[in-house]
Design an enzyme around this catalytic site. Sequence first.
Site, mmCIF file in Angstrom:
data_model
loop_
_atom_site.group_PDB
_atom_site.id
_atom_site.type_symbol
_atom_site.label_atom_id
_atom_site.label_comp_id
_atom_site.label_asym_id
_atom_site.label_seq_id
_atom_site.Cartn_x
_atom_site.Cartn_y
_atom_site.Cartn_z
ATOM 1 N N ALA A 126 0.905 -1.282 -0.061
ATOM 2 C CA ALA A 126 0.225 -0.051 0.144
ATOM 3 C C ALA A 126 0.903 1.193 0.083
ATOM 4 O O ALA A 126 0.553 2.217 -0.536
ATOM 5 C CB ALA A 126 -0.924 0.227 1.171
ATOM 6 N N CYS A 127 2.215 1.108 0.623
ATOM 7 C CA CYS A 127 2.758 2.373 0.804
ATOM 8 C C CYS A 127 4.203 2.505 0.170
ATOM 9 O O CYS A 127 4.877 1.291 0.619
ATOM 10 C CB CYS A 127 2.641 2.911 2.189
ATOM 11 S SG CYS A 127 2.990 1.520 3.527
ATOM 12 N N ASN A 308 4.822 7.282 4.708
ATOM 13 C CA ASN A 308 3.695 6.949 3.653
ATOM 14 C C ASN A 308 2.307 8.041 3.795
ATOM 15 O O ASN A 308 2.588 8.874 4.615
ATOM 16 C CB ASN A 308 3.138 5.587 3.824
ATOM 17 C CG ASN A 308 2.165 5.580 5.141
ATOM 18 O OD1 ASN A 308 2.293 6.336 6.003
ATOM 19 N ND2 ASN A 308 1.189 4.730 5.087
ATOM 20 N N CYS A 310 -0.497 8.623 4.803
ATOM 21 C CA CYS A 310 -1.231 8.883 6.317
ATOM 22 C C CYS A 310 -0.331 9.235 7.390
ATOM 23 O O CYS A 310 -0.940 9.118 8.601
ATOM 24 C CB CYS A 310 -2.168 7.913 6.379
ATOM 25 S SG CYS A 310 -3.261 7.724 5.206
ATOM 26 N N GLU A 312 1.616 6.904 9.251
ATOM 27 C CA GLU A 312 1.981 5.907 10.356
ATOM 28 C C GLU A 312 2.976 5.145 9.847
ATOM 29 O O GLU A 312 3.396 4.254 10.806
ATOM 30 C CB GLU A 312 0.540 5.157 10.351
ATOM 31 C CG GLU A 312 0.324 4.196 9.582
ATOM 32 C CD GLU A 312 -0.082 4.497 8.097
ATOM 33 O OE1 GLU A 312 -0.280 3.684 7.244
ATOM 34 O OE2 GLU A 312 -0.488 5.718 7.960
ATOM 35 N N GLY A 459 -9.849 2.185 6.034
ATOM 36 C CA GLY A 459 -10.857 2.493 5.108
ATOM 37 C C GLY A 459 -11.617 1.527 4.863
ATOM 38 O O GLY A 459 -12.716 1.312 5.436
ATOM 39 N N THR A 460 -11.806 1.309 3.631
ATOM 40 C CA THR A 460 -12.464 0.120 3.016
ATOM 41 C C THR A 460 -12.589 -1.360 3.814
ATOM 42 O O THR A 460 -13.368 -2.040 3.618
ATOM 43 C CB THR A 460 -12.455 0.071 1.600
ATOM 44 O OG1 THR A 460 -11.395 -0.299 1.257
ATOM 45 C CG2 THR A 460 -12.927 1.162 0.702
#
Length: 801
Positions: A126-127, A308, A310, A312, A459-460
């Site tokens: 993701a990051c 990244n 966000c 974290e 998120g999702t």
Amino acid sequence: MGDNDRDNTGISVMEDSNLTSSNHDYVAEEINLKTPDPTKHMTENALRVLERRYLMKNMEGEIIETPAQMFHRVADNIARAELEYKTTQEAADVANAFYNIMARLEFLPNSPTLMNAGRELQQLSACFVLPVGDSMESIFDAVRNTALIHKSGGGTGFSFSRLRPSGSRVKSTSGVSSGPVSFMRVFDAATESVKQGGTRRGANMGILRIDHPDILQFIDCKKDMTQFTNFNISVAITDEFMKAVEKGGAYNLMAPHNGEVTGTLDAREVYAKIIDSAWGNGDPGIVFIDRINRDNPTPHSGEIEATNPCGEQPLLPFESCNLGSINLSRMVDEDDGMVDWGKLRRVTHLAVRFLDNVIDMNNYPLAEIDRVTKTNRKIGLGVMGWADMLIKLEVAYNSDEAITLASEVMGFIDKESKKASAKLAKERGAFPSYEGSALDKEGARKIRNATTTTIAPTGTISIIASCSSGVEPLFALSYVRNVMDNDKLVELHPIFEKVANDRKFASEDLMERVAYTGHIEDEKDIPAKTRDVFITAHGISPEWHIRTQAAFQRHIDNAVSKTVNFPNSATEEDVAKAYSLAYQLGCKGITIYRDGSRAMQVLSTGATNDKTADETSQTTEEKTVSEPERRTPKPRPEITFGSTQKINTGCGGMYVTINQDEDGAPFELFTQIGKAGGCAASQTESIGRLVSLALRAGVDIEQIRKQLLGISCHQPAWEKGVKITSCADAISKGMGRWIRTREHFEESEVPNGTAVATLPPLNSPKDEEAMQIGGACPECGSALQHIEGCLKCEGCGYSKC
């Protein structure tokens, strides 16, 4: 916490010697359990999100995969990494174990893994963090690499701190540098141009050190909310700067390309500027960069400069991290109402194995990312469903009991994740950069992964898991579910609904009020203990948000993605106190959001609506008083002509009639909602009267329309593919369609009293743009929630960081 401790919540955390044995086979334990059907645990909203974003489709866009098949696809693919160390049968057993914990919604990996594992793309992270060096070649190499990462479904973080400040001389051309903010525009434009396969949109984090000479320009760069829409920004704050803030006085600005001191700034003035900007619209966030680097497990591999999108996940240049979250709401024993520590241990060990396997199964977008990631093998195991766990345990989110439990639960997960990583190191070897690492120098046991824990935005995946987001409190106790024929069904939080019925305080009137407001803090008919347990985000003071973040941070290798919510009435002094508390309690960064502070935000709470209306009224009044004369509404003639359009709303079909004066200008507006009565009818009638008064006074209809556009309520609806977020929004869209109808035809072709057979669509391109800038979901129009440092739509699963 000792192995036989009991915390002050009365929840036993006693170790089971059979389970803690380093030789315990968690795979065998898992596959002896019943294989679940994932749809048994999923809400209809979760299934809709899966169909829209995750399940495989053929070339015609038809879904060709069930949720169970998706989890099998992911589990089988990730378990293939086992073949390097185990037999085919053992790898198959691991695949079954992976399937089980996902299908029971006990653990889910980050979205790219669910979307891409076992498919052609096979990009699972993701990051990423990319370096941006002080040369044109380095900058545009980073832009190119960003595009490749976004195309593959990942988000990117950058530090622009190495770029020379604006106005600096460039030797090779004898020109001057335009500075970091100027080059950020290039990255923003590149992101805008790259769509991530229709499933994820690019997200960026831009970081600049507090001692960079261009820091003031950077702090202000997102004050215009139409700029840098693909960036979160954060200021990298040093300990030296925080000391200067505390003591008062100046601090030095340093040119990164030559190390020279270029000037000084007053620390408290700069700090106040950061706070003012964050109070205004949420940007910038701050990261405590020295604290992050003190926890850098591989300082011999480089200094951490960026995170990244966000915030974290601090990462080295060209490093990636794959993330996953344990669903804490499923870690409560349904029989005794206590934490099931055995299940939590088992899921933790399997999740660590899963995430370590992802590193080897990943198809990285760049060879250098492949190399650096496999050198350090960082994973980020976190949690979601924290608010739901507290509710099941009957613990209030804003209580000392919850803070203690947060530390206990995350401490347990962190400790067990290290045990799991150490076991993998015995099987597969430690991460290659272990020698010379901080762990090596401390004499710690060898582990497979340089880091094991992170709390990332869910998120999702929290929608899929049907649980609350990350470590955030509940946003509301009610939500809207789409059913057939464009109808809407308001649903209450299932645990609250059960408690209300079991404890016999449920009534039709009460449940309607809760469905409308989304919270129960003011409902005196509900027992105080229940009100405390089911508290929602805006009933929780910022101090408790920060204390929660700090409690989890104490047991996290990386950092915590969390939004500290403020009411619209919060002051800049309130934000300053929150920043200081976050620093004092050991957080690695902080992101705040003041309700209603972003331009065109959907007003998702009554308090925000009232506050914004008051401010608008006050501003209008001040402007009117300063004018030479007041406007007097024109008298209404006995006969007017106009047109009526029907618009579907959450309260039923609304008829919007707009009448014209003798010159064809809009003169008055009336509304009627089917057979509805009560608040809906009275409120829309009030809006109609005020709109009519404004039109007769000569106020531009477009200005009135903009004021009503996007206002949100608990019960939205669809009208021919357009989201109607409230009755007020329906009136606005009806006005917009009336305006565009007039623009489509010559005045002679639209005589008074003549209806136009073919109406233009309800939404204009400008409406769509405004919704994306503000707080409405650009895909379905529902209210976006500012949580975990991201925007999240509960209606359709859209998220943007």
